[in-house]
Design a protein around this motif. Sequence first.
Motif, PDB file in Angstrom:
ATOM      1  N   SER A 161       0.864  -1.175   0.000  1.00 54.45           N
ATOM      2  CA  SER A 161       0.000   0.000   0.000  1.00 54.45           C
ATOM      3  C   SER A 161       0.904   1.229   0.000  1.00 54.45           C
ATOM      4  O   SER A 161       1.624   1.477   0.972  1.00 54.45           O
ATOM      5  CB  SER A 161      -0.894  -0.006   1.241  1.00 54.45           C
ATOM      6  N   LEU A 162       0.891   1.954  -1.110  1.00 50.77           N
ATOM      7  CA  LEU A 162       1.796   3.097  -1.274  1.00 50.77           C
ATOM      8  C   LEU A 162       1.227   4.347  -0.615  1.00 50.77           C
ATOM      9  O   LEU A 162       0.063   4.690  -0.823  1.00 50.77           O
ATOM     10  CB  LEU A 162       2.044   3.366  -2.755  1.00 50.77           C
ATOM     11  N   ARG A 163       2.066   5.010   0.144  1.00 50.97           N
ATOM     12  CA  ARG A 163       1.706   6.265   0.802  1.00 50.97           C
ATOM     13  C   ARG A 163       2.773   7.302   0.465  1.00 50.97           C
ATOM     14  O   ARG A 163       3.851   7.309   1.069  1.00 50.97           O
ATOM     15  CB  ARG A 163       1.631   6.095   2.320  1.00 50.97           C
ATOM     16  N   PRO A 164       2.505   8.175  -0.516  1.00 49.92           N
ATOM     17  CA  PRO A 164       3.499   9.187  -0.895  1.00 49.92           C
ATOM     18  C   PRO A 164       3.994  10.025   0.281  1.00 49.92           C
ATOM     19  O   PRO A 164       5.162  10.438   0.304  1.00 49.92           O
ATOM     20  CB  PRO A 164       2.764  10.053  -1.914  1.00 49.92           C
ATOM     21  N   ILE A 165       3.159  10.248   1.278  1.00 49.87           N
ATOM     22  CA  ILE A 165       3.557  11.061   2.431  1.00 49.87           C
ATOM     23  C   ILE A 165       4.699  10.418   3.220  1.00 49.87           C
ATOM     24  O   ILE A 165       5.406  11.095   3.974  1.00 49.87           O
ATOM     25  CB  ILE A 165       2.349  11.357   3.346  1.00 49.87           C
ATOM     26  N   LEU A 166       4.911   9.128   3.048  1.00 46.36           N
ATOM     27  CA  LEU A 166       5.969   8.435   3.782  1.00 46.36           C
ATOM     28  C   LEU A 166       7.346   8.600   3.159  1.00 46.36           C
ATOM     29  O   LEU A 166       8.342   8.200   3.752  1.00 46.36           O
ATOM     30  CB  LEU A 166       5.632   6.944   3.922  1.00 46.36           C
ATOM     31  N   TYR A 167       7.406   9.195   1.964  1.00 44.36           N
ATOM     32  CA  TYR A 167       8.711   9.459   1.353  1.00 44.36           C
ATOM     33  C   TYR A 167       9.433  10.478   2.231  1.00 44.36           C
ATOM     34  O   TYR A 167       8.973  11.608   2.388  1.00 44.36           O
ATOM     35  CB  TYR A 167       8.534   9.981  -0.076  1.00 44.36           C
ATOM     36  N   LEU A 168      10.496  10.043   2.863  1.00 41.82           N
ATOM     37  CA  LEU A 168      11.292  10.857   3.782  1.00 41.82           C
ATOM     38  C   LEU A 168      10.489  11.347   4.995  1.00 41.82           C
ATOM     39  O   LEU A 168      10.760  12.415   5.547  1.00 41.82           O
ATOM     40  CB  LEU A 168      11.957  12.027   3.044  1.00 41.82           C
ATOM     41  N   ALA A 169       9.502  10.560   5.423  1.00 41.90           N
ATOM     42  CA  ALA A 169       8.676  10.915   6.580  1.00 41.90           C
ATOM     43  C   ALA A 169       9.504  10.938   7.857  1.00 41.90           C
ATOM     44  O   ALA A 169      10.492  10.214   7.995  1.00 41.90           O
ATOM     45  CB  ALA A 169       7.529   9.914   6.723  1.00 41.90           C
ATOM     46  N   GLU A 170       9.049  11.747   8.798  1.00 40.97           N
ATOM     47  CA  GLU A 170       9.685  11.822  10.104  1.00 40.97           C
ATOM     48  C   GLU A 170       9.062  10.782  11.034  1.00 40.97           C
ATOM     49  O   GLU A 170       8.004  10.224  10.755  1.00 40.97           O
ATOM     50  CB  GLU A 170       9.525  13.232  10.665  1.00 40.97           C
ATOM     51  N   ALA A 171       9.726  10.547  12.150  1.00 42.55           N
ATOM     52  CA  ALA A 171       9.294   9.515  13.101  1.00 42.55           C
ATOM     53  C   ALA A 171       7.849   9.699  13.534  1.00 42.55           C
ATOM     54  O   ALA A 171       7.097   8.721  13.635  1.00 42.55           O
ATOM     55  CB  ALA A 171      10.217   9.501  14.316  1.00 42.55           C
ATOM     56  N   ASN A 172       7.429  10.931  13.774  1.00 43.55           N
ATOM     57  CA  ASN A 172       6.056  11.152  14.238  1.00 43.55           C
ATOM     58  C   ASN A 172       5.029  10.765  13.180  1.00 43.55           C
ATOM     59  O   ASN A 172       3.921  10.336  13.509  1.00 43.55           O
ATOM     60  CB  ASN A 172       5.852  12.597  14.701  1.00 43.55           C
ATOM     61  N   GLN A 173       5.376  10.867  11.899  1.00 45.69           N
ATOM     62  CA  GLN A 173       4.457  10.450  10.835  1.00 45.69           C
ATOM     63  C   GLN A 173       4.328   8.927  10.806  1.00 45.69           C
ATOM     64  O   GLN A 173       3.243   8.393  10.610  1.00 45.69           O
ATOM     65  CB  GLN A 173       4.934  10.987   9.488  1.00 45.69           C
ATOM     66  N   TRP A 174       5.431   8.223  11.005  1.00 47.73           N
ATOM     67  CA  TRP A 174       5.398   6.760  11.073  1.00 47.73           C
ATOM     68  C   TRP A 174       4.574   6.310  12.281  1.00 47.73           C
ATOM     69  O   TRP A 174       3.790   5.374  12.199  1.00 47.73           O
ATOM     70  CB  TRP A 174       6.812   6.180  11.151  1.00 47.73           C
ATOM     71  N   HIS A 175       4.765   6.983  13.392  1.00 43.96           N
ATOM     72  CA  HIS A 175       4.026   6.643  14.605  1.00 43.96           C
ATOM     73  C   HIS A 175       2.522   6.850  14.398  1.00 43.96           C
ATOM     74  O   HIS A 175       1.714   5.987  14.752  1.00 43.96           O
ATOM     75  CB  HIS A 175       4.524   7.486  15.783  1.00 43.96           C
ATOM     76  N   ALA A 176       2.150   7.981  13.838  1.00 43.45           N
ATOM     77  CA  ALA A 176       0.723   8.275  13.612  1.00 43.45           C
ATOM     78  C   ALA A 176       0.097   7.247  12.672  1.00 43.45           C
ATOM     79  O   ALA A 176      -1.016   6.768  12.914  1.00 43.45           O
ATOM     80  CB  ALA A 176       0.557   9.685  13.051  1.00 43.45           C
ATOM     81  N   LEU A 177       0.804   6.892  11.609  1.00 40.58           N
ATOM     82  CA  LEU A 177       0.288   5.894  10.666  1.00 40.58           C
ATOM     83  C   LEU A 177       0.101   4.547  11.358  1.00 40.58           C
ATOM     84  O   LEU A 177      -0.939   3.903  11.206  1.00 40.58           O
ATOM     85  CB  LEU A 177       1.237   5.741   9.477  1.00 40.58           C
TER      86      LEU A 177
END
Length: 119
Positions: A76-92
């Motif tokens: 499942s591709l999520r463009p927002i994850l390209y170079l995402a920060e730790a808090n974005q990974w945590h929220a996802l």
Amino acid sequence: MHRLIVLRHAKAVNPFEAPDDHQRGLTPRGRSDAALMGAHLADIGWRPDRVIGSDASRVVQTWASAKTELGTPELSLRPILYLAEANQWHALTHQVLAGAPAPQTLMLIGHNPGLHAFA
């Protein structure tokens, strides 16, 4: 209990070998390493129910190589994850595991430094 597999993309070509960073693919060693990781995960019984990652070429190719051994869901591709920060990974992760139905084993594939900081 849920299981989370955090996987950084495999070895990518040098930046000057691709039109831009987003389109950098894997080296032959990267493809081989990703397949070995998929085989290892299959051997220990860690087959993801859901796989989410950035849409960068090296992430897509990492999953394509690992998937040959795992035979599990599409990425499942999520463009927002390209170079995402730790808090974005945590929220996802929180969003996915709180949803219904929550996967038993979730795999995330992405990039450093954000993925490393998240892990």
